[in-house]
Design an enzyme around this catalytic site. Structure first.
Site, PDB file in Angstrom:
ATOM      1  NE  ARG A 149      43.532  37.412  38.290  1.00 50.20           N
ATOM      2  CZ  ARG A 149      43.708  36.476  37.360  1.00 50.20           C
ATOM      3  NH1 ARG A 149      44.058  36.828  36.122  1.00 50.20           N
ATOM      4  NH2 ARG A 149      43.530  35.195  37.652  1.00 50.20           N
ATOM      5  CG  HIS A 243      38.254  40.820  41.946  1.00 52.42           C
ATOM      6  ND1 HIS A 243      39.289  40.902  41.036  1.00 52.42           N
ATOM      7  CD2 HIS A 243      38.202  39.522  42.324  1.00 52.42           C
ATOM      8  CE1 HIS A 243      39.825  39.712  40.886  1.00 52.42           C
ATOM      9  NE2 HIS A 243      39.188  38.851  41.652  1.00 52.42           N
ATOM     10  NE  ARG A 246      39.130  37.565  38.023  1.00 53.12           N
ATOM     11  CZ  ARG A 246      39.727  36.850  37.061  1.00 53.12           C
ATOM     12  NH1 ARG A 246      39.714  37.296  35.820  1.00 53.12           N
ATOM     13  NH2 ARG A 246      40.344  35.715  37.330  1.00 53.12           N
ATOM     14  CG  HIS A 269      40.332  30.902  37.844  1.00 54.43           C
ATOM     15  ND1 HIS A 269      38.992  30.784  38.145  1.00 54.43           N
ATOM     16  CD2 HIS A 269      40.708  32.123  38.303  1.00 54.43           C
ATOM     17  CE1 HIS A 269      38.580  31.885  38.751  1.00 54.43           C
ATOM     18  NE2 HIS A 269      39.597  32.705  38.855  1.00 54.43           N
ATOM     19  CE1 TYR A 278      32.851  34.225  40.443  1.00 51.67           C
ATOM     20  CE2 TYR A 278      34.583  32.751  39.675  1.00 51.67           C
ATOM     21  CZ  TYR A 278      34.182  33.972  40.164  1.00 51.67           C
ATOM     22  OH  TYR A 278      35.113  34.945  40.391  1.00 51.67           O
TER      23      TYR A 278
END
Length: 302
Positions: A149, A243, A246, A269, A278
């Site tokens: 991040r 982001h 990422r 996460h 994803y």
């Protein structure tokens, strides 16, 4: 609102900072969201938190919705209120949570935008023209190499790096969680080049890996600004924010490995459902592979 009510709000924010060690960005978001609730109470002549009931909370959400707040932002504000009221119950200010059972409008699911491999290469393989651009390349390589991040990137100190073992230690990531991440070879090389010139830029005693012209730690806003500058320089179309690197890391890793649990760990996460977004990004790739490989999906030869 009466002083005791305002003080209770500040005590809640202090507890998030000291006891739960929330990041500065998260604390600022909570403060903004609860300020909106305070404004609503002032407008409706509510002087204490005990005067709030579910009807008031529903009207507050509806008012914010009419002002054009997105469903996602409404969900965040309502979550902040709900957590605040839970704190007031624990401190014997409230008996019940007036936000319990109240739901914000559902937001349409949107897939995160990612860069394809060619766009990533265009961004990362540009030749830097000065020391600050050497720093920038190191930042972009690190964001994409380890899926950080932007707040985590800004908070990295020299001691968090181990270039010999090619790892970076993310200390107090989102939710106060830490994780040890691998560094790619190109990221290590880019960081070494930056370290070679960093000593001429940094203020004495500053331990941040990435510093600006002042010699002090770069802010997340400065990093975002530099990335936009690079986007324009490289001729990339559309908006580009940290982001997205990422997201690109996660999508490309999942596409190559098909290991959702590993990607979850790398991203930090807490819930695998967050990572599952994803898999939707990867569907188009999988569908393409299917069409080429499955005997019943191949186009017939004429």
């Amino acid at each position: 609102m009466e002083p005791a009510a305002v003080e209770a709000r500040q005590q809640f924010l202090d507890a998030l900072n000291v006891e739960r060690r929330f990041s500065l960005n998260t604390l600022q978001a909570y403060a903004r969201d609860l300020s909106q609730l305070v404004n609503y109470c002032d407008e409706n002549e509510l002087v204490s938190w005990s005067q709030l009931d579910p009807h008031h909370v529903r009207r507050f959400v509806a008012q914010r919705h009419r002002k054009g707040l997105s469903a996602r932002s409404l969900q965040r504000e309502l979550s902040a209120c709900r957590n605040f009221f839970s704190y007031l119950i624990k401190t014997n200010v409230l008996l019940n949570n007036p936000a319990s059972g109240i739901r914000a409008p559902k937001s349409a699911k949107t897939l995160p935008k990612v860069l394809d491999v060619d766009q990533i290469n265009s961004l990362l393989e540009a030749v830097p023209n000065d020391d600050l651009e050497i720093r920038d390349v190191a930042m972009w390589e690190l964001l994409y190499s380890s899926g950080l991040r932007v707040s985590e990137l800004a908070n990295i100190d020299l001691m968090d790096l181990d270039l010999s073992s090619r790892t970076v230690h993310v200390v107090n990531g989102k939710g106060g969680k830490s994780r040890l991440l691998p560094l790619g070879r190109k990221a290590v090389n880019a960081i070494r080049k930056w370290l070679a010139v960093r000593m001429d830029k940094v203020k004495t005693g500053e331990m941040a890996l990435f510093v600006g012209k002042t010699g002090l730690r770069l802010t997340t806003r400065s990093i975002q600004s530099r990335l936009e500058r690079w986007r324009i320089r490289q001729g990339l179309q559309g908006r580009l924010h940290p982001h997205m690197l990422r997201h690109s890391f996660a999508s490309h890793m999942l596409e190559s490995s098909q290991d959702l649990r590993a990607v979850q760990e790398l991203l930090g996460h807490s819930n695998i459902s967050t990572t599952q977004v994803y898999t939707h990004l990867d569907f188009q790739h999988l569908a393409s592979v299917y069409d080429k490989a499955h005997p019943r999906a191949k186009p017939k030869k004429k």
